[in-house]
Design a protein around this motif. Structure first.
Motif, PDB file in Angstrom:
ATOM      1  N   ARG A  11       0.854  -1.186   0.000  1.00  0.00           N
ATOM      2  CA  ARG A  11       0.000   0.000   0.000  1.00  0.00           C
ATOM      3  C   ARG A  11       0.891   1.237   0.000  1.00  0.00           C
ATOM      4  O   ARG A  11       1.919   1.273   0.673  1.00  0.00           O
ATOM      5  CB  ARG A  11      -0.924   0.024   1.218  1.00  0.00           C
ATOM      6  N   ILE A  12       0.468   2.249  -0.779  1.00  0.00           N
ATOM      7  CA  ILE A  12       1.209   3.502  -0.859  1.00  0.00           C
ATOM      8  C   ILE A  12       0.341   4.631  -0.334  1.00  0.00           C
ATOM      9  O   ILE A  12      -0.878   4.497  -0.235  1.00  0.00           O
ATOM     10  CB  ILE A  12       1.686   3.808  -2.296  1.00  0.00           C
ATOM     11  N   ARG A  13       1.001   5.736   0.002  1.00  0.00           N
ATOM     12  CA  ARG A  13       0.280   6.927   0.454  1.00  0.00           C
ATOM     13  C   ARG A  13       1.092   8.164   0.086  1.00  0.00           C
ATOM     14  O   ARG A  13       2.252   8.065  -0.318  1.00  0.00           O
ATOM     15  CB  ARG A  13       0.014   6.878   1.950  1.00  0.00           C
ATOM     16  N   CYS A  14       0.499   9.329   0.270  1.00  0.00           N
ATOM     17  CA  CYS A  14       1.148  10.597  -0.049  1.00  0.00           C
ATOM     18  C   CYS A  14       2.331  10.822   0.894  1.00  0.00           C
ATOM     19  O   CYS A  14       2.176  10.824   2.112  1.00  0.00           O
ATOM     20  CB  CYS A  14       0.146  11.735   0.080  1.00  0.00           C
ATOM     21  N   SER A  15       3.503  11.021   0.329  1.00  0.00           N
ATOM     22  CA  SER A  15       4.705  11.278   1.134  1.00  0.00           C
ATOM     23  C   SER A  15       4.627  12.617   1.848  1.00  0.00           C
ATOM     24  O   SER A  15       5.116  12.759   2.966  1.00  0.00           O
ATOM     25  CB  SER A  15       5.951  11.267   0.243  1.00  0.00           C
ATOM     26  N   THR A  16       4.019  13.599   1.209  1.00  0.00           N
ATOM     27  CA  THR A  16       3.904  14.918   1.827  1.00  0.00           C
ATOM     28  C   THR A  16       3.044  14.843   3.080  1.00  0.00           C
ATOM     29  O   THR A  16       3.388  15.430   4.107  1.00  0.00           O
ATOM     30  CB  THR A  16       3.317  15.934   0.823  1.00  0.00           C
ATOM     31  N   ALA A  17       1.939  14.089   3.004  1.00  0.00           N
ATOM     32  CA  ALA A  17       1.070  13.925   4.175  1.00  0.00           C
ATOM     33  C   ALA A  17       1.829  13.218   5.297  1.00  0.00           C
ATOM     34  O   ALA A  17       1.734  13.596   6.464  1.00  0.00           O
ATOM     35  CB  ALA A  17      -0.182  13.143   3.799  1.00  0.00           C
ATOM     36  N   ARG A  18       2.600  12.207   4.939  1.00  0.00           N
ATOM     37  CA  ARG A  18       3.332  11.441   5.946  1.00  0.00           C
ATOM     38  C   ARG A  18       4.502  12.224   6.533  1.00  0.00           C
ATOM     39  O   ARG A  18       4.717  12.240   7.740  1.00  0.00           O
ATOM     40  CB  ARG A  18       3.860  10.138   5.343  1.00  0.00           C
ATOM     41  N   GLU A  19       5.257  12.895   5.680  1.00  0.00           N
ATOM     42  CA  GLU A  19       6.487  13.540   6.129  1.00  0.00           C
ATOM     43  C   GLU A  19       6.276  14.890   6.804  1.00  0.00           C
ATOM     44  O   GLU A  19       6.918  15.200   7.786  1.00  0.00           O
ATOM     45  CB  GLU A  19       7.460  13.714   4.957  1.00  0.00           C
ATOM     46  N   SER A  20       5.388  15.709   6.243  1.00  0.00           N
ATOM     47  CA  SER A  20       5.254  17.063   6.785  1.00  0.00           C
ATOM     48  C   SER A  20       3.865  17.377   7.316  1.00  0.00           C
ATOM     49  O   SER A  20       3.683  18.370   8.000  1.00  0.00           O
ATOM     50  CB  SER A  20       5.622  18.097   5.719  1.00  0.00           C
ATOM     51  N   GLY A  21       2.896  16.558   6.961  1.00  0.00           N
ATOM     52  CA  GLY A  21       1.537  16.828   7.406  1.00  0.00           C
ATOM     53  C   GLY A  21       0.871  17.989   6.676  1.00  0.00           C
ATOM     54  O   GLY A  21      -0.214  18.402   7.042  1.00  0.00           O
ATOM     55  N   SER A  22       1.501  18.506   5.618  1.00  0.00           N
ATOM     56  CA  SER A  22       0.935  19.659   4.925  1.00  0.00           C
ATOM     57  C   SER A  22      -0.061  19.260   3.833  1.00  0.00           C
ATOM     58  O   SER A  22      -0.599  20.124   3.164  1.00  0.00           O
ATOM     59  CB  SER A  22       2.041  20.548   4.354  1.00  0.00           C
ATOM     60  N   CYS A  23      -0.310  17.974   3.670  1.00  0.00           N
ATOM     61  CA  CYS A  23      -1.363  17.480   2.775  1.00  0.00           C
ATOM     62  C   CYS A  23      -2.307  16.648   3.633  1.00  0.00           C
ATOM     63  O   CYS A  23      -1.850  15.874   4.479  1.00  0.00           O
ATOM     64  CB  CYS A  23      -0.768  16.631   1.652  1.00  0.00           C
ATOM     65  N   ASP A  24      -3.614  16.795   3.425  1.00  0.00           N
ATOM     66  CA  ASP A  24      -4.559  16.055   4.260  1.00  0.00           C
ATOM     67  C   ASP A  24      -5.050  14.758   3.616  1.00  0.00           C
ATOM     68  O   ASP A  24      -6.012  14.149   4.070  1.00  0.00           O
ATOM     69  CB  ASP A  24      -5.741  16.931   4.668  1.00  0.00           C
ATOM     70  N   ASN A  25      -4.371  14.293   2.573  1.00  0.00           N
ATOM     71  CA  ASN A  25      -4.729  13.027   1.941  1.00  0.00           C
ATOM     72  C   ASN A  25      -4.172  11.885   2.786  1.00  0.00           C
ATOM     73  O   ASN A  25      -2.993  11.561   2.706  1.00  0.00           O
ATOM     74  CB  ASN A  25      -4.178  12.952   0.523  1.00  0.00           C
ATOM     75  N   ASP A  26      -5.032  11.275   3.590  1.00  0.00           N
ATOM     76  CA  ASP A  26      -4.569  10.192   4.460  1.00  0.00           C
ATOM     77  C   ASP A  26      -4.971   8.818   3.931  1.00  0.00           C
ATOM     78  O   ASP A  26      -4.867   7.813   4.634  1.00  0.00           O
ATOM     79  CB  ASP A  26      -5.095  10.388   5.885  1.00  0.00           C
TER      80      ASP A  26
END
Length: 135
Positions: A92-107
């Protein structure tokens, strides 16, 4: 070289947080929540704090294990997608920006095998069109 006060404050904040046991991801989230601009603009993530050797070496000299490595992007922010977890053979993959910085709300998490299958099936169908095989 000149030390700028606002940069010095951010550096001290990062070191204090690190010494207090916070992870690079937690530090980046805090900086983003407080509106602190990252060194190259935009938002902070863990690699902004830790550094990232991959940025200096790129993909030269290695063959990706997956056909779309480095190419998949988040539909909300345009950030890269990275592996979130594995369950058996499913990745499973997810948005790196959401994971790394929290600046994307795509969880959301997405099954990589399903994405690869859909993209390759569409590509195969498109390439079967005679318009693409004309000499």
């Amino acid at each position: 070289m000149r030390i700028l006060d606002h940069e010095s404050d951010v550096i001290c904040r990062i070191f204090k947080a690190h010494l207090a046991g916070r992870t690079a991801r937690e530090i980046a989230n805090g900086l983003n929540e407080d509106g602190v601009i990252a060194p190259r603009g935009g938002s902070w993530d863990a690699s902004t704090i830790n550094g990232n050797k991959a940025h200096s070496h790129g993909r030269r000299g290695r063959t990706p294990k997956r056909p779309f490595s480095g190419l998949l992007r988040c539909g909300k922010c345009g950030g890269g997608m990275s592996i979130h977890d594995r369950s058996g053979s499913a990745i499973r993959i997810r948005c790196s920006t959401a994971r790394e910085s929290g600046s994307c709300d795509n969880d959301k998490r997405y099954r990589l095998d399903k994405i690869e299958h859909a993209v390759l099936a569409k590509l195969k169908a498109e390439l079967a069109d005679p318009i693409y095989v004309k000499e």
